[in-house]
Design a protein around this motif. Structure first.
Motif, mmCIF file in Angstrom:
data_model
loop_
_atom_site.group_PDB
_atom_site.id
_atom_site.type_symbol
_atom_site.label_atom_id
_atom_site.label_comp_id
_atom_site.label_asym_id
_atom_site.label_seq_id
_atom_site.Cartn_x
_atom_site.Cartn_y
_atom_site.Cartn_z
ATOM 1 N N ASN A 87 -3.122 2.177 -12.601
ATOM 2 C CA ASN A 87 -2.158 1.746 -11.504
ATOM 3 C C ASN A 87 -1.483 0.479 -11.882
ATOM 4 O OD1 ASN A 87 -1.438 0.462 -8.921
ATOM 5 N ND2 ASN A 87 -3.418 0.809 -8.230
ATOM 6 N N HIS A 341 9.757 2.047 -9.758
ATOM 7 C CA HIS A 341 10.238 0.499 -9.566
ATOM 8 C C HIS A 341 11.137 0.180 -10.746
ATOM 9 C CE1 HIS A 341 7.117 0.340 -6.583
ATOM 10 N NE2 HIS A 341 6.233 0.759 -7.278
ATOM 11 N N HIS A 368 2.093 -6.622 -11.931
ATOM 12 C CA HIS A 368 0.973 -6.665 -11.111
ATOM 13 C C HIS A 368 -0.248 -6.920 -11.656
ATOM 14 C CE1 HIS A 368 -0.009 -3.828 -7.409
ATOM 15 N NE2 HIS A 368 -0.689 -5.202 -7.444
ATOM 16 N N ASN A 413 8.934 -5.087 -8.237
ATOM 17 C CA ASN A 413 7.953 -4.699 -7.454
ATOM 18 C C ASN A 413 6.709 -5.460 -7.780
ATOM 19 O OD1 ASN A 413 6.695 -3.076 -5.374
ATOM 20 N ND2 ASN A 413 5.340 -2.329 -7.052
ATOM 21 N N GLU A 414 5.928 -6.045 -7.033
ATOM 22 C CA GLU A 414 4.461 -6.655 -7.370
ATOM 23 C C GLU A 414 4.520 -7.403 -8.811
ATOM 24 O OE1 GLU A 414 1.971 -6.433 -5.529
ATOM 25 O OE2 GLU A 414 1.836 -4.667 -4.290
ATOM 26 N N MET A 454 4.654 -3.785 2.441
ATOM 27 C CA MET A 454 4.022 -2.483 2.432
ATOM 28 C C MET A 454 2.706 -2.308 3.035
ATOM 29 S SD MET A 454 3.108 -2.707 -1.801
ATOM 30 C CE MET A 454 4.668 -2.879 -2.315
ATOM 31 N N TYR A 455 2.688 -1.068 3.462
ATOM 32 C CA TYR A 455 1.302 -0.530 4.116
ATOM 33 C C TYR A 455 0.968 -1.288 5.519
ATOM 34 C CZ TYR A 455 1.738 1.616 -0.193
ATOM 35 O OH TYR A 455 2.101 2.441 -1.383
ATOM 36 N N HIS A 487 1.237 6.446 2.728
ATOM 37 C CA HIS A 487 0.665 6.609 1.285
ATOM 38 C C HIS A 487 0.041 8.272 1.157
ATOM 39 C CE1 HIS A 487 -1.895 6.238 -2.339
ATOM 40 N NE2 HIS A 487 -0.828 5.443 -2.560
ATOM 41 N N TRP A 515 5.282 6.176 0.540
ATOM 42 C CA TRP A 515 4.899 6.187 -0.752
ATOM 43 C C TRP A 515 4.172 7.597 -1.060
ATOM 44 C CZ3 TRP A 515 6.181 3.428 -4.837
ATOM 45 C CH2 TRP A 515 5.817 3.671 -5.966
ATOM 46 N N ASP A 547 0.145 10.954 -5.580
ATOM 47 C CA ASP A 547 0.527 10.749 -4.210
ATOM 48 C C ASP A 547 1.807 10.864 -3.690
ATOM 49 O OD1 ASP A 547 1.736 8.743 -5.780
ATOM 50 O OD2 ASP A 547 0.261 7.357 -4.994
ATOM 51 N N TRP A 731 -9.721 -1.724 -1.422
ATOM 52 C CA TRP A 731 -9.103 -2.916 -0.905
ATOM 53 C C TRP A 731 -8.574 -2.736 0.523
ATOM 54 C CZ3 TRP A 731 -6.842 0.002 -4.720
ATOM 55 C CH2 TRP A 731 -5.781 0.663 -4.359
ATOM 56 N N CYS A 928 -4.193 4.059 0.870
ATOM 57 C CA CYS A 928 -3.375 2.796 0.492
ATOM 58 C C CYS A 928 -2.766 2.749 1.705
ATOM 59 C CB CYS A 928 -2.478 2.911 -0.837
ATOM 60 S SG CYS A 928 -1.759 1.384 -1.106
HETATM 61 C C1 IPT Z 1 1.803 -0.473 -4.140
HETATM 62 C C2 IPT Z 1 2.640 -0.313 -5.610
HETATM 63 O O1 IPT Z 1 3.912 -0.876 -5.093
HETATM 64 C C3 IPT Z 1 3.208 0.956 -5.719
HETATM 65 O O2 IPT Z 1 3.599 0.966 -7.164
HETATM 66 C C4 IPT Z 1 1.841 2.064 -5.734
HETATM 67 O O3 IPT Z 1 0.832 1.433 -6.701
HETATM 68 C C5 IPT Z 1 1.283 2.033 -4.499
HETATM 69 O O4 IPT Z 1 0.953 0.677 -4.160
HETATM 70 C C6 IPT Z 1 0.015 2.837 -4.424
HETATM 71 O O5 IPT Z 1 0.173 4.161 -4.639
HETATM 72 S S1 IPT Z 1 0.793 -1.862 -4.326
HETATM 73 C C7 IPT Z 1 -0.422 -1.964 -3.157
HETATM 74 C C8 IPT Z 1 -1.403 -1.125 -3.423
HETATM 75 C C9 IPT Z 1 -1.011 -3.293 -2.986
#
Ligand code: IPT
Length: 954
Positions: A87, A341, A368, A413-414, A454-455, A487, A515, A547, A731, A928
């Motif tokens: 990841n 990305h 990341h 990204n990230e 995100m999320y 997610h 996602w 995912d 997390w 996530c």
């Molecule tokens: C976010 C990422 O941008 C994406 O690439 C992917 O990893 C996704 O999560 C999870 O599948 S990063 C987020 C976990 C902080």
């Protein structure tokens, strides 16, 4: 003394490379000749960058005994080495820009002749559309340069080196390079020449780079076109009577381009040496009144994040696969794509222009893994890397600038924060003012035109919608998008209808991107689909790579079907008994003239009458009340409902006539449940107790048979094979119930028998169901009655002790003979649904086999429940619910499902296990994202529910 050879220094050099031509627009010429160099190439894999010298690049070298690989392709998917999935962790020590000595290096050789029609004058360009991660190129023995930037094009001037025949193209590709530090996306690491290699003839006087500026003035209804070109020429658009010089603006009445109405005008850029086809879409993107507007109107993204993926070819996608993605998206009401990305294969953007999708084009940048060291040494905050960042930015923008579908540039990204990102944004603003800029990591929006996250959970999105999220002055005035949410790992995502409700309630919230689009499972005989760890990686992130809303083979998962319903662009509501519907056009630009409406009327789920419904061609945002016809005669105790659908009135570019866009069901009369008048009482025998048609074990009170149907193992069940979302991510702040349930022992409940009581008209079995080690338990009473032909089972459950966790499920399970194959039911279908994923579950009469009820999540987990089931028939047994229930049937136990790691671990046994659930815990998105919202949680509280069981006599 240095022990490294200078000849390979480029691999670990932070610079983007040398020798390549400046980036420019990507196009296929109308008349200039080209030669595809795709196909079979000679291939040799070495363990290090310098294990072999570069003599293979010389003319006359005989690579005849080398292996062969297909280009485009990844060598690790063609039998040489293995893929690695991580990841965000770098699969090598973090010591930028250094990479391991063990650096798989693939030497590729291809010889070619020029076709006889290849002109002898002019120049030639060799184009690589994507090579991971670093390549050095020789043509006919001459070193022409090296480059990094895996998902970006690189071109070299090679005219002076070409021969009519016997050309030797040699490419040395290194898996790891300094560029790898910029490419830490959550995906498989897949080295290789994975996009096209093309030789382009460049006639004298041919176009170099050109920039199509095509804006739309929505007040005047006019478009303004200006094509800037490095080589002067004329711009022709026959349908608009345009014939102007390059650089000269022209304003004419046009129909605008939008994702909903993707009007393209065919044109041509004619220079002295070449004709270049143009596909022009007039549209204006602006940040206005704190909103992202196109052609003067705020838009709502109903998007997905799309990685390029094919289960056998990895990121080497062919045109048909790309088209399949676009068609699937359009058919599921999706209107936007974030190219997570990295910039996709350029042909994908042509398809987005043509079929209509808003695109956030994202740069090939992610760092990341530096999060593990608090972002110390992050390349985006280190000036030495800035040239590489700007090179990537320019390669994306120049390549893709002529696509009307691209409305937003994303910096990457990230990648944390840093000056390099600011430099990228400034470069873009200097080059292209016609689009907006996105980057999620920029929490203060210093460099961006929108606040992106995100999320974020529902409550936070709501507070952002209300403008209560604080933040700096600039951010407070900006629109908000969720660049990632929902997610789609395993079963789920749950709660997306609740998100959509927020998106549609607050102007500032301009939608989101699920996602992600597709599971990156690799086709593998051992497993069906492989995921992280299946190739012996020392470091990996398991099935976090699976995912997506579609399975690796692009079969839609229930998540996609749910998303389609949640984002439907026509909202139909109504009052069933009153026979009225209210239709609202939820498109941003299109009216409803492309749609036809239909009504139908169901009695106990069977359609008895249907017809067309006349709905005006409402403009965006408009609604209308429509009267339904007089309902057919009352169904005498039957359950009745209206179903109203919006479908395509005629074939479109992406969907056939009749393709369903939106629907609603409006209940009219509730059904009357079957009554079981207690006439029989339990009769004790030596081995068995009989009650009506049923026999029970005399000692345990366990059901054995109903008429001729054998039943085994009927008992309370609270366990489900935890979903990825149940297990959650470390997390995530919410409780990880999948882990807590297991700790509590809900997968090993013990059933203590307290009493078997024979009453006058009921058999009562009292039990206590509880896990070892804890005081919590569920007092469970099964009460059986019968009218002589049917059985009624009432289960009452009373929790004891301090239950702090929700239950995975609450219901009964029972086993039937393996011949129980066909299933019929009246209830939600045709696909699965859970409390927060059942928007798309349609009440009707459905039929399936047990095998078809299974949803093949790449990592097996709870799946396949049908929601709101009134009755179901399976294996000669009919089950009616009071109230309705969740129905699941499978050829393995929940325990086996739970233990399975891959689909191939699931082997059918001798029993079909049926779960009849009164409740199910919601799904949420915690793999996530947030867990199931409180209203979808299955609290452990007193519950009572009944089933009427009978043998079916055909
Ligand atoms: C976010 C990422 O941008 C994406 O690439 C992917 O990893 C996704 O999560 C999870 O599948 S990063 C987020 C976990 C902080």
């Amino acid at each position: 003394m240095s022990f490294r050879t200078t000849a390979t220094d480029y691999v670990e050099d932070v610079s983007p490379g040398s020798g390549a031509l400046p980036p420019r627009a990507w196009y296929a010429s109308s008349d200039a000749t080209s030669l595809s160099l795709n196909g079979s190439w000679r291939f040799r894999l070495s363990a290090t960058v310098d294990a072999e010298d570069d003599s293979f690049a010389a003319e006359g070298y005989d690579a005849g005994d080398w292996a062969q690989v297909s280009v485009p392709g990844h060598w690790v998917l063609q039998g040489h080495g293995s893929p690695i999935y991580t990841n965000h962790l770098y699969p090598f020590p973090v010591d930028p820009p250094r990479v391991p000595t063990e650096n798989p290096t693939g030497d590729h050789v291809r010889t070619f002749d020029l076709p006889s029609e290849w002109p002898s004058d002019g120049g030639a360009v060799l184009r690589f559309d994507g090579v991971e991660s670093c390549a050095r190129v020789w043509l006919n023995g001459t070193d022409i340069g090296e480059f990094k930037g895996s998902r970006l094009p690189h071109e070299f001037a090679v005219g002076h080196l070409l021969k009519p025949s016997g050309n030797v193209l040699a490419v040395r590709v290194h898996q790891w390079s300094a560029g790898s530090y910029l490419e830490d996306q959550d995906q498989w690491w897949l080295p290789g020449i994975f996009r096209d290699v093309t030789l382009l003839h460049r006639p004298a006087g041919s176009a170099l780079d050109f920039f199509v500026h095509a804006s739309y003035d929505h007040l005047a209804g006019e478009g303004t076109l200006r094509v800037d070109s490095d080589v002067d020429g004329r711009v022709l658009v026959p349908a608009l009577d345009i014939d102007v010089a390059t650089g000269e603006p022209v304003t004419v009445p046009v129909r605008p381009w939008t994702a909903e109405t993707p009007r393209l005008y065919d044109g041509e850029l004619v220079t002295e040496g070449e004709r270049v086809p143009l596909r022009i879409g007039f549209r204006t993107v602006a940040l206005e009144d704190g909103l992202i507007k196109v052609n003067g109107r705020a838009i709502l993204f109903k998007g997905v994040n799309r990685h390029e993926w094919h289960p056998e070819k990895g990121r080497a996608l062919d045109l048909e696969t790309m088209r399949e993605d676009v068609l699937l998206m359009k058919r599921h009401n999706i209107n936007a794509v974030r190219t997570s990305h990295y910039p996709p294969h350029p042909a994908f953007l042509d398809l987005c222009d043509e079929y209509g999708l808003w695109v956030i084009d994202e740069c090939d940048l992610e760092t990341h893994g530096f999060t593990e060291q608090a972002w110390r040494d992050n390349p985006v905050d280190d000036d030495r890397w800035t040239p590489a960042l700007l090179d990537r930015t320019a390669r994306m923008v120049e390549r893709d600038k002529n696509h009307p579908s691209v409305v937003i540039w994303s910096l990457g990204n990230e990648a944390g924060t840093g000056r390099g990102l600011t430099a990228m944004a400034e470069w873009i603003r200097g080059r292209d003012t016609s689009r907006l800029i996105h980057y999620e990591g920029d929490i203060d929006c210093r460099d961006t035109d929108m606040y992106s996250r995100m999320y974020a959970d529902h409550a936070e999105v709501e507070s952002i919608g209300r403008g209560l999220d604080g933040g700096g002055l600039k951010r407070r005035e900006l629109p908000f998008i969720l660049c990632e949410f929902g997610h789609a790992m395993g079963n789920g995502p749950g709660g997306i209808a609740d998100y959509q409700h927020l998106f549609e309630s607050y102007d500032r919230v301009q939608g989101g991107f699920i996602w992600e689009w597709i599971d990156h499972g690799i086709k593998d005989e051992r497993y069906t689909f492989a995921y992280g760890g299946d190739f012996g990686e020392e470091l990996h992130d398991g099935n976090f790579v699976c995912d997506g809303l579609v399975f690796p083979d692009r079969t839609p998962s229930p998540g996609l079907v749910e998303y389609k319903k949640v984002i439907e662009p026509v909202r139909i509501e109504g009052d069933g008994p009153a026979g009225t519907v209210r239709v609202r056009n939820a498109y941003d630009f299109a009216d409803l003239s492309e749609l036809a409406f239909e009504w139908s009327y169901q009695v106990d789920g069977e359609t008895v009458e249907a017809g067309a419904l006349s709905v005006p061609a409402l403009a965006p945002g408009e609604s209308a009340e429509v009267k339904l016809p007089t309902p057919p005669a009352d169904g005498r105790g039957a359950e009745t409902q209206w179903t109203v659908r919006a479908v395509l009135a005629a074939d479109t570019a992406w969907g056939p006539r009749g393709h369903q866009i939106a629907w609603v069901q409006l209940p009219v009369i509730d059904g009357v449940l079957t009554r079981v008048v207690r006439s029989d009482g339990p009769v004790p025998g030596e081995q068995v107790i009989t009650l009506g048609p049923a026999a029970f074990d005399a000692r345990t009170g366990a059901l054995r048979t109903i008429g001729g149907v054998d039943v085994t193992g009927l008992r309370l069940d609270v366990w489900r094979a935890p979903t990825d979302n149940d297990n959650g991510a470390p997390w995530q702040p919410d409780a990880r119930y999948g882990l807590l349930w297991r700790k509590l022992g809900l997968h090993r409940m013990q059933h203590r028998l307290d009493a078997v009581e024979l009453g006058d008209d009921a058999l009562t079995v009292r039990t206590r169901v509880a896990p070892a080690a804890w005081e919590v338990g569920l007092r469970t009473v099964y009460r059986w009655t019968s009218d002589g032909t049917r059985l009624r089972l009432t289960v009452s459950v009373s929790p004891e002790g301090d239950w702090t966790l929700p239950l995975p499920r609450l219901g009964i399970r029972l086993g039937l003979a393996s011949s129980a194959d066909r299933v019929k039911w009246f209830g939600g279908g045709p696909g699965e649904g859970y409390p927060d994923t059942k928007s798309a579950s349609m009440v009707g009469r459905w039929e399936s086999t047990v095998d078809e009820l299974q949803t093949p999540y790449v990592r097996p987990q709870e799946n396949g429940a049908r929601a709101d089931v009134r009755w179901a028939e399976i294996g000669g047994l009919r089950v009616e619910g009071d109230p309705s229930f969740w129905f699941t049937a499978r050829r393995w136990t929940t325990e086996q499902l739970d233990a399975a790691e891959h689909l191939t671990d699931l082997a059918p046994g001798n029993t079909v296990w049926v779960n009849l659930d009164h409740g199910q815990q919601g799904i949420g998105s915690q793999s996530c994202g947030p867990g199931a919202l409180p209203q979808y949680q299955l609290r452990a509280s007193h519950a009572e529910f009944s089933f009427v069981l009978s043998e079916i006599h055909d």
